[in-house]
Design a protein around this motif. Structure first.
Motif, PDB file in Angstrom:
ATOM      1  N   LEU A 102      13.465  30.138  32.493  1.00 46.43           N
ATOM      2  CA  LEU A 102      13.298  30.058  33.943  1.00 46.43           C
ATOM      3  C   LEU A 102      12.290  28.975  34.318  1.00 46.43           C
ATOM      4  O   LEU A 102      12.444  28.299  35.342  1.00 46.43           O
ATOM      5  N   LEU A 103      11.262  28.810  33.507  1.00 49.97           N
ATOM      6  CA  LEU A 103      10.258  27.791  33.785  1.00 49.97           C
ATOM      7  C   LEU A 103      10.878  26.397  33.737  1.00 49.97           C
ATOM      8  O   LEU A 103      10.614  25.553  34.609  1.00 49.97           O
ATOM      9  N   ILE A 104      11.711  26.149  32.749  1.00 47.66           N
ATOM     10  CA  ILE A 104      12.390  24.850  32.657  1.00 47.66           C
ATOM     11  C   ILE A 104      13.310  24.645  33.857  1.00 47.66           C
ATOM     12  O   ILE A 104      13.337  23.568  34.471  1.00 47.66           O
ATOM     13  N   ALA A 105      14.058  25.692  34.203  1.00 47.78           N
ATOM     14  CA  ALA A 105      14.970  25.583  35.345  1.00 47.78           C
ATOM     15  C   ALA A 105      14.197  25.341  36.636  1.00 47.78           C
ATOM     16  O   ALA A 105      14.640  24.576  37.498  1.00 47.78           O
ATOM     17  N   ALA A 106      13.028  25.988  36.783  1.00 49.80           N
ATOM     18  CA  ALA A 106      12.236  25.819  38.001  1.00 49.80           C
ATOM     19  C   ALA A 106      11.680  24.406  38.109  1.00 49.80           C
ATOM     20  O   ALA A 106      11.740  23.779  39.174  1.00 49.80           O
TER      21      ALA A 106
ATOM     22  N   ALA B  12      11.034  26.855  43.853  1.00 50.59           N
ATOM     23  CA  ALA B  12      10.782  26.464  42.464  1.00 50.59           C
ATOM     24  C   ALA B  12       9.295  26.595  42.131  1.00 50.59           C
ATOM     25  O   ALA B  12       8.919  27.093  41.062  1.00 50.59           O
ATOM     26  N   LEU B  13       8.437  26.163  43.056  1.00 53.56           N
ATOM     27  CA  LEU B  13       6.996  26.259  42.827  1.00 53.56           C
ATOM     28  C   LEU B  13       6.546  27.718  42.737  1.00 53.56           C
ATOM     29  O   LEU B  13       5.717  28.072  41.884  1.00 53.56           O
ATOM     30  N   SER B  14       7.101  28.566  43.592  1.00 56.69           N
ATOM     31  CA  SER B  14       6.738  29.989  43.545  1.00 56.69           C
ATOM     32  C   SER B  14       7.185  30.623  42.232  1.00 56.69           C
ATOM     33  O   SER B  14       6.480  31.474  41.670  1.00 56.69           O
ATOM     34  N   LEU B  15       8.332  30.209  41.713  1.00 54.40           N
ATOM     35  CA  LEU B  15       8.795  30.751  40.435  1.00 54.40           C
ATOM     36  C   LEU B  15       7.854  30.338  39.301  1.00 54.40           C
ATOM     37  O   LEU B  15       7.542  31.141  38.403  1.00 54.40           O
ATOM     38  N   VAL B  16       7.384  29.099  39.325  1.00 54.70           N
ATOM     39  CA  VAL B  16       6.422  28.645  38.315  1.00 54.70           C
ATOM     40  C   VAL B  16       5.155  29.496  38.370  1.00 54.70           C
ATOM     41  O   VAL B  16       4.643  29.953  37.341  1.00 54.70           O
TER      42      VAL B  16
END
Length: 464
Positions: A47-51, A379-383
């Motif tokens: 998920l980090l890569i995708a974000a 994306a930033l919130s997921l990171v």
């Protein structure tokens, strides 16, 4: 003699109210917590890569306008544009290689016309070479490799492929499908845990340590959960395995995306015989074909696709993906210049429309800059959520124990009338979304084996 003060009925001490009975769904919370924990720990790197790559992709649209400004725009806006056929001739004179696969006339006053060439040596077979022509002067402003229906140029194409498959080809697509398959599960589980937690324990202000990290993680997660679930669902629509199952389901329901019939409907052999090989001049030519499409109400931006063979028609389709979308298309007979078939976006089946809107919202084109900023924030919130999640895992440690896991056996506390239907639902979902079902089965089996090993060790130590 003193008289005891009288007491009213309201003043009589009342017995304490009994504690509310726990909900029959309460036993599910430990199970959801364990699933959320394990999925977060093992899926989070994907998920980090995708974000991160998704963040870059959302910003690539604006970067593309800056980096390729010279190719995408004209030096000066003129009084009148050249016929499209003359613009194509200018492109072919500068780049005679390959064949013309499509033409996109300048959609705006300051934009260039794109002439797409396929089969060009050195260009990826799945890509085209886009030749940019000034529609007022016929000057060729440059040529760049292009990919996809949104006309992605090299910068955005590189980021897009990195986000989709890490530049590893079809096998690399498994990473993004794996991330999309689990994102909605993790987000949904987080919602359940947040709203089942006592209100006093959700606070961030005035807290510290693991509780503060948990509060930040939960608060941001609740606000972003709907966006994550949307990104997960739309991402799966064009994934390798789940996407194929979704397409099959849509087809069985009569909800697949329709296409205009490109059959010319007659014998037109020889209509393009006078044209040079690789030219777009077939029969009546590009200008009359474009005029016929305009008469049917197809406004800019449009793409003209030459006939694939002597029995095929021109196809002119609108390619605007921003709101309101323009997706109408027509087929034009190359011999007569008459429209032989028309397909309106308004006539698409409901699921086809929803799929189109969902993909365009996911890729950041539906609402333009606002859409792209929203995706970057998601994306930033997921990171941040991933970082906070791992920090909580670290903070769960005691002494030398790093990241204590959630205790096992939660499923044993779930009533059968809830557990059995839940397992059935998960099995169906796992079938249609295999990169959810297969890893989940692996988690369960591994966890069961480790639990049995721990249990036998405990019994052995007890009898020793």
């Amino acid at each position: 003699m003193s008289i005891a003060p009288s007491t009213t009925k309201d003043e009589v001490p009342q017995p304490a109210a009994p504690a509310p009975a726990p909900s029959r769904w309460a036993p599910l919370r430990p199970l959801v917590l364990r699933l959320h924990f394990y999925a977060g720990v093992f899926v989070a790197p994907f998920l980090l890569i995708a974000a991160v790559t998704g963040f870059l992709y959302a910003g690539a649209f604006q970067a593309e306008r800056i980096v390729y400004r010279d190719e995408m725009t004209v030096a000066a806006v003129g009084d009148s544009q050249l016929p499209v056929s003359r613009q194509v001739d200018a492109a072919r004179k500068a780049h005679p290689e390959g064949t013309v696969s499509a033409v996109r006339p300048a959609p705006e006053a300051d934009a260039t016309t794109r002439v797409m060439l396929s089969g060009v040596r050195g260009v990826d077979p799945d890509h085209t070479l886009a030749v940019f022509v000034d529609p007022y002067t016929g000057e060729v402003r440059g040529a760049l490799e292009q990919y996809g229906s949104t006309g992605a140029l090299p910068l955005r194409t590189w980021i897009d492929e990195f986000h989709r498959d890490l530049h590893l080809g079809e096998n690399g697509r498994l990473y993004s499908e794996f991330a999309a398959s689990w994102l909605w599960v993790i987000a949904g589980g987080g919602l359940v845990l947040w709203f089942s937690r006592r209100r006093a324990l959700r606070k961030v202000r005035g807290t510290s340590g693991r509780r503060r990290t948990l509060g930040l993680h939960g608060s941001v997660g609740v606000w972003a959960a709907a966006g994550f679930i949307f990104l997960s669902a739309t991402g799966l629509t064009w994934s390798a395995y789940a996407g194929a199952n979704i397409d099959e389901l849509r087809t069985s329901l009569g909800q697949s995306t329709p296409s205009v019939s490109a059959s010319a409907g007659g014998d037109h052999s020889g209509h393009g015989a006078s044209a040079a090989a690789g030219d777009a001049a077939h029969g009546v030519g590009l200008d009359k074909v474009l005029a016929a499409a305009r008469a049917e109400g197809l406004g800019d931006p449009v793409e003209i696709v030459p006939p694939a063979d002597e029995s095929s028609a021109y196809v002119v389709r609108q390619v605007q993906r921003s709101w309101p979308e323009k997706q109408d298309s027509v087929a034009v007979d190359p011999g007569t210049g008459q429209v032989t078939d028309t397909l309106r976006f308004a006539d698409y089946p409901l699921l086809a429309k929803l799929t189109r809107w969902g993909i365009d919202l996911h890729t950041g084109v539906l609402f333009g800059l606002v859409n792209q900023i929203a995706l970057m924030l998601l994306a930033l919130s997921l990171v941040l959520l991933i970082v906070w999640g791992y920090r909580m895992w670290w903070q769960r440690g005691r002494g030398s124990a790093f990241g204590r896991p959630i205790p096992r056996g939660a499923w044993q506390q779930v009533p059968p009338q809830i557990l059995v239907p839940a397992v059935a639902v998960v099995a169906v979902l796992g079938y249609f979304v295999p990169l959810l079902g297969i890893p989940l089965a692996g988690f369960v089996i591994t966890d069961a084996v480790l639990g049995e090993i721990a249990h036998r060790r405990g019994r052995k130590n007890a009898t020793a």
